[in-house]
Scaffold this active site. Sequence first.
Site, PDB file in Angstrom:
ATOM      1  N   SER A 332       0.806  -1.212   0.000  1.00 25.92           N
ATOM      2  CA  SER A 332       0.000   0.000   0.000  1.00 25.92           C
ATOM      3  C   SER A 332       0.843   1.268   0.000  1.00 25.92           C
ATOM      4  CB  SER A 332      -0.958  -0.047   1.202  1.00 25.92           C
ATOM      5  OG  SER A 332      -1.944   0.929   1.110  1.00 25.92           O
ATOM      6  N   GLU A 343       9.922   6.214 -10.196  1.00 24.57           N
ATOM      7  CA  GLU A 343       9.479   6.783 -11.467  1.00 24.57           C
ATOM      8  C   GLU A 343       9.634   8.295 -11.544  1.00 24.57           C
ATOM      9  OE1 GLU A 343       6.181   3.237 -12.289  1.00 24.57           O
ATOM     10  OE2 GLU A 343       5.546   5.329 -12.319  1.00 24.57           O
ATOM     11  N   LYS A 357      -0.775  -4.061  -3.314  1.00 25.98           N
ATOM     12  CA  LYS A 357      -2.071  -3.515  -2.894  1.00 25.98           C
ATOM     13  C   LYS A 357      -2.225  -2.138  -3.532  1.00 25.98           C
ATOM     14  CE  LYS A 357      -4.867  -2.157   1.106  1.00 25.98           C
ATOM     15  NZ  LYS A 357      -4.973  -0.706   0.785  1.00 25.98           N
TER      16      LYS A 357
END
Length: 503
Positions: A332, A343, A357
């Site tokens: 999560s 990224e 998740k």
Amino acid sequence: MDDKTKVDPEQNNEPQKEQQGEPGQEIKPAGKYIRMKPFAFIMMIIVLILATSGVTIFALTFGEEKVVEVRTPTHSEFQKLFNAYDEISKGYYKDIDTNALVNGAVDGMISALGDPYSDYMNKEEATQFNESISSSFQGIGAEIQEKDGHIVVVSPIKNSPAEKAGVKTNDIIKTVDGKSLDGMTASAAVLLIRGEKGSSVTLEIQRGGADKLITMKITRDEIPVETVYATMEKDKIAHIQITSFSDNTYKELLSALDEMEGKGMKGLVIDVRQNPGGLVNSVEDIASLFVKTGEPIVQFEDRNGKKEVVTAKSGRKVKVPVTVLIDGGSASASEILAGALRESANVKLVGEKSFGKGTMQTAANLPDGSNLKITIAKWLTPDGNWIHEKGIQPDYKVNYPSYASLPYLSPDKALKEGSLSDQVKAAEKMLKAVGYNPGKADGLYDASTTVAVEQFQKDHKLKVTGVLKGDTTYALMEELRLKIKKDDPQLKKAMEIVKTEIK
């Protein structure tokens, strides 16, 4: 102004509201009156009184003890629910618990979603939940979830009784003190697992699909909700572990960074292994320390496909080289951080594939003290990747050593010369890992194993019996845990990468 909308000067000078009618009926505008002769009007009043009296007498004579107001449900689809409740109320052979029926109905709706992250907590469960996000709570210290009808460990909390006992990510907790958890919600399971400090709980755990269950007796303790741990490693590379994302995590991290910078930090390893997640706003603040202002951190997508992009805030920025450690217990919010840094900040990820998740939940407190937690959106990485049930693959895959996956040894069971079992084989591998020679790890507790255990007992100031049980078993498992922490090939690789980037 049209005469139909005029306000009568002899009435209150507020516009009249429209009258309410039944669905499908015409609603008549206010301000129109039916004119009739006085005699006819008096006769109509008498008829209405008689009719009303008749209905009342009928209801009192033939109806139930209480006069029930009949109304059209706001949601007609719930009529079936009302009908079922009425049938149970009048026909069930025992007295019913109304609250239990209502809680069960709400719980059933949540279960029908088929979403392990949406949950209904009754008042007692909600109280436990609120305690878990406070400064501390009492229990074994493990994050769990319901998955495919089972209670699965997401990760044990750092330094908790669960971690020390050997509970691992993806363990399935089958029973608690002999009571099966199959088909139970995570909130209900928590009520059984938690308890007062000093009390013990016995878990039966299934690991890796094995038929044979592992029995663990764990003593509950105070579980402090401290979320950031910082140490300075060699070459002035800081290692900061974040164990969850709570209200105070950002402030804790700022303090840790201050401390590490004061010691001359030249590089940083952020460690979110075994971190099951937490508050989204906390991870957004933390990611902003590493991502350039205005660059994306995460995207949220609702059920209509509408996306909201959260970008990095201005303010303090970490300017030294960074790597991030992840594993199967990183879930999560941990994955949001890992995805954002890779990224949007070109930070390398080291370790093992994360949990996977990719949804976000919100919790609403209901008037009776219960709590409803539902999934409200997907979250996507800055590049638009949805990692749900797939996880994030690290840039550098580094596995834990094989001895890190050895099964739990039951301290209640005596292993001694002549014993032959899988537990003996695991004990032999543990002894070998921590520097003792039990001979061939074949599952047979022979003379060599006895000598190795005796030496271990001498070195740890334990009663020398040559038998592996009780304090000796606990000490052996703790020694192995410390060795895993010391060796830590994943941390070593992350530090190696940071070192090459230090100017």
